[in-house]
Design a protein around this motif. Structure first.
Motif, mmCIF file in Angstrom:
data_model
loop_
_atom_site.group_PDB
_atom_site.id
_atom_site.type_symbol
_atom_site.label_atom_id
_atom_site.label_comp_id
_atom_site.label_asym_id
_atom_site.label_seq_id
_atom_site.Cartn_x
_atom_site.Cartn_y
_atom_site.Cartn_z
ATOM 1 N N GLU A 15 0.821 -1.216 0.000
ATOM 2 C CA GLU A 15 0.000 0.000 0.000
ATOM 3 C C GLU A 15 0.848 1.256 0.000
ATOM 4 N N ASN A 16 2.115 1.120 0.351
ATOM 5 C CA ASN A 16 2.953 2.305 0.566
ATOM 6 C C ASN A 16 4.078 2.394 -0.462
ATOM 7 N N THR A 17 3.879 1.798 -1.622
ATOM 8 C CA THR A 17 4.928 1.792 -2.629
ATOM 9 C C THR A 17 4.395 2.323 -3.946
ATOM 10 N N ALA A 18 5.199 3.111 -4.630
ATOM 11 C CA ALA A 18 4.844 3.582 -5.965
ATOM 12 C C ALA A 18 5.886 3.080 -6.941
ATOM 13 N N LEU A 19 5.432 2.601 -8.096
ATOM 14 C CA LEU A 19 6.337 2.088 -9.121
ATOM 15 C C LEU A 19 6.350 3.074 -10.287
ATOM 16 N N VAL A 20 7.547 3.410 -10.756
ATOM 17 C CA VAL A 20 7.703 4.369 -11.846
ATOM 18 C C VAL A 20 8.490 3.677 -12.952
ATOM 19 N N SER A 21 8.135 3.944 -14.206
ATOM 20 C CA SER A 21 8.904 3.365 -15.300
ATOM 21 C C SER A 21 8.902 4.316 -16.484
ATOM 22 N N GLY A 22 9.847 4.113 -17.385
ATOM 23 C CA GLY A 22 9.949 4.950 -18.576
ATOM 24 C C GLY A 22 9.389 4.232 -19.791
ATOM 25 N N ILE A 23 10.178 4.166 -20.850
ATOM 26 C CA ILE A 23 9.745 3.508 -22.080
ATOM 27 C C ILE A 23 10.728 2.387 -22.390
ATOM 28 N N CYS A 63 10.869 -2.263 -23.212
ATOM 29 C CA CYS A 63 10.263 -3.541 -22.809
ATOM 30 C C CYS A 63 10.234 -3.654 -21.298
ATOM 31 N N SER A 64 11.372 -3.368 -20.654
ATOM 32 C CA SER A 64 11.465 -3.558 -19.206
ATOM 33 C C SER A 64 10.577 -2.581 -18.467
ATOM 34 N N SER A 65 10.241 -1.454 -19.077
ATOM 35 C CA SER A 65 9.384 -0.479 -18.408
ATOM 36 C C SER A 65 7.925 -0.901 -18.398
ATOM 37 N N TRP A 66 7.602 -2.009 -19.073
ATOM 38 C CA TRP A 66 6.243 -2.530 -18.992
ATOM 39 C C TRP A 66 6.044 -3.387 -17.753
ATOM 40 N N ILE A 67 7.118 -3.717 -17.029
ATOM 41 C CA ILE A 67 7.001 -4.606 -15.861
ATOM 42 C C ILE A 67 5.988 -4.087 -14.832
ATOM 43 N N PRO A 68 6.087 -2.822 -14.361
ATOM 44 C CA PRO A 68 5.129 -2.394 -13.329
ATOM 45 C C PRO A 68 3.705 -2.237 -13.836
ATOM 46 N N CYS A 69 3.524 -2.081 -15.151
ATOM 47 C CA CYS A 69 2.176 -1.828 -15.676
ATOM 48 C C CYS A 69 1.242 -3.009 -15.471
ATOM 49 N N TYR A 70 1.788 -4.198 -15.235
ATOM 50 C CA TYR A 70 0.937 -5.363 -15.006
ATOM 51 C C TYR A 70 0.713 -5.625 -13.530
ATOM 52 N N LEU A 116 13.487 8.575 -13.875
ATOM 53 C CA LEU A 116 14.150 8.993 -12.634
ATOM 54 C C LEU A 116 13.781 10.425 -12.270
ATOM 55 N N ALA A 117 13.565 11.275 -13.291
ATOM 56 C CA ALA A 117 13.152 12.653 -13.016
ATOM 57 C C ALA A 117 11.760 12.667 -12.390
ATOM 58 N N PHE A 118 10.847 11.851 -12.942
ATOM 59 C CA PHE A 118 9.490 11.751 -12.382
ATOM 60 C C PHE A 118 9.546 11.167 -10.979
ATOM 61 N N ALA A 119 10.387 10.166 -10.784
ATOM 62 C CA ALA A 119 10.481 9.508 -9.479
ATOM 63 C C ALA A 119 11.027 10.466 -8.432
ATOM 64 N N THR A 120 11.990 11.318 -8.824
ATOM 65 C CA THR A 120 12.531 12.314 -7.895
ATOM 66 C C THR A 120 11.426 13.272 -7.453
ATOM 67 N N MET A 128 10.010 2.910 -6.389
ATOM 68 C CA MET A 128 10.831 1.953 -7.131
ATOM 69 C C MET A 128 10.763 2.319 -8.603
ATOM 70 N N VAL A 129 11.898 2.284 -9.286
ATOM 71 C CA VAL A 129 11.952 2.620 -10.707
ATOM 72 C C VAL A 129 12.391 1.378 -11.483
ATOM 73 N N PHE A 130 11.611 1.006 -12.485
ATOM 74 C CA PHE A 130 11.991 -0.086 -13.381
ATOM 75 C C PHE A 130 12.435 0.549 -14.684
ATOM 76 N N THR A 131 13.639 0.247 -15.106
ATOM 77 C CA THR A 131 14.154 0.902 -16.294
ATOM 78 C C THR A 131 15.076 -0.045 -17.041
ATOM 79 N N GLY A 132 15.302 0.249 -18.309
ATOM 80 C CA GLY A 132 16.165 -0.613 -19.101
ATOM 81 C C GLY A 132 17.516 0.028 -19.358
#
Lengths: 75, 255
Positions: B42-50, B52-59, B73-77, B89-93
């Motif tokens: 409940e206390n975590t936000a996932l951020v990703s860019g563009i 293949c690997s950035s689709w991980i949090p979308c599911y 990373l700019a959005f996450a900051t 948490m940031v998922f990025t390629g």
């Protein structure tokens, strides 16, 4: 004995599970998943050691390893 | 279906767009297991860019922000500054983090802001069709380097280490248990945590980049590489006493 369920809708037939199982309980079968590729089949599930490596390494989360009935020795 | 996937995945979005044998699913499952063990859903936000690997949090059925290319990373900051109590948490390629978002990566790591970055390094641009990325090894044949790459590959872990990140680790998709432990430690560490995961892209990378074509063979090769020591794996840096960006900001506010 372990109950190993493989989800037909999630499996993509990547063949990783054949390689990671230390007891080699997955074999190729003629069953097709929804992608049209061949799915693994479980043989000799009594050899399973519950390491759950197949569950962790399946990229689509298609494998579920459940603990079945535990048969205890009388002694 | 896996019991954790049953609980965490948006089933209406399935099937995932990952190719058969893609390493992103293994990283996704390790991250879900780490979040589940820490109990911070409940206390975590996932951020990703563009990418293949950035689709991980979308599911994943959690708070997710899918942002523009390289600027995760700019959005996450911004998100961390607005809501400092949330775990970000940031998922990025490799292309998203080191090529187009390289500058954002440098400054986020330099600030040592409390973000956990999981960088999935598959040595190639997978989504756009197999072009050379900054981490592509020497002499690898790709769509944009048909006679073999002549660039030295960029080492993201060494970069994060130099810039002063608190926690730096590198694992492969052949080490899911260690990866899960590292993600847990990264979330618990106050400060910038950078976890690089060497993943496989059997469709776009394949034989030219890894030397093997089948996903299981690439995983075996990664395991051999770890045994031989050709890549440095493990927790490369863990400095938990270093001051974090928001703590420094709070000190200024109280003055």
């Amino acid at each position: 004995m372990a109950i190993i369920k493989i989800d037909k809708t999630s499996c993509k037939g990547c063949d990783i599970c054949y390689a990671v199982c230390p007891k080699k309980i997955f074999v190729r079968s003629q069953n097709r998943n929804q992608y049209g590729t061949n799915m693994p089949e479980v043989v000799n599930p009594e050899n399973c050691t519950y390491c759950t490596m197949c569950e962790r390494m399946c990229p689509d989360g298609a494998i579920l390893v459940e603990r079945g009935e535990i048969i205890e020795d009388e002694d | 279906m896996n019991s954790l996937f049953e609980e965490y995945i948006r089933k209406e979005a399935l099937p995932t767009l990952f190719c058969p044998g893609c390493g992103n699913g293994i990283v996704q499952q390790a991250a879900i297991r780490a979040i589940d063990k820490l109990g911070i859903r409940e206390n975590t936000a996932l951020v990703s860019g563009i990418g293949c690997s950035s689709w991980i949090p979308c599911y994943i059925n959690m708070d997710v922000m899918h942002t523009i290319h390289g600027r995760a990373l700019a959005f996450a900051t911004g998100l961390k500054l607005a809501q400092p109590d949330k775990n970000v948490m940031v998922f990025t390629g490799d292309g998203d983090c080191l090529a187009i978002g390289g500058n954002h990566f440098i400054h986020a790591a330099g600030r040592n802001i409390d973000i956990t970055v999981i960088m999935i390094n598959n040595y190639i641009y997978g989504m756009t069709g197999g072009q050379k990325s900054p981490t592509t090894p020497m002499n690898a044949v790709t769509k944009t380097s048909p006679f073999g790459s002549i660039d030295y590959p960029l080492d993201g872990c060494a970069l994060a280490n130099t810039l002063g990140a608190s926690y730096v680790a590198r694992w492969t998709t052949a080490h899911p248990i260690q990866l899960e432990k590292s993600i847990k430690e990264g979330i618990e560490t106050k400060g910038f945590s950078y976890i690089e995961v060497l993943a496989q892209c059997p469709v776009q990378g394949g034989k030219n980049v890894y030397g093997e074509k089948e996903p299981a063979a690439i995983l075996r090769k990664y395991r051999d590489m770890a045994k031989e020591g050709t890549v440095s794996l493990g927790v490369l840096k863990s400095e938990k006493t270093k001051e974090e960006y928001i703590e420094r900001l709070r000190k200024k506010e109280t003055l």
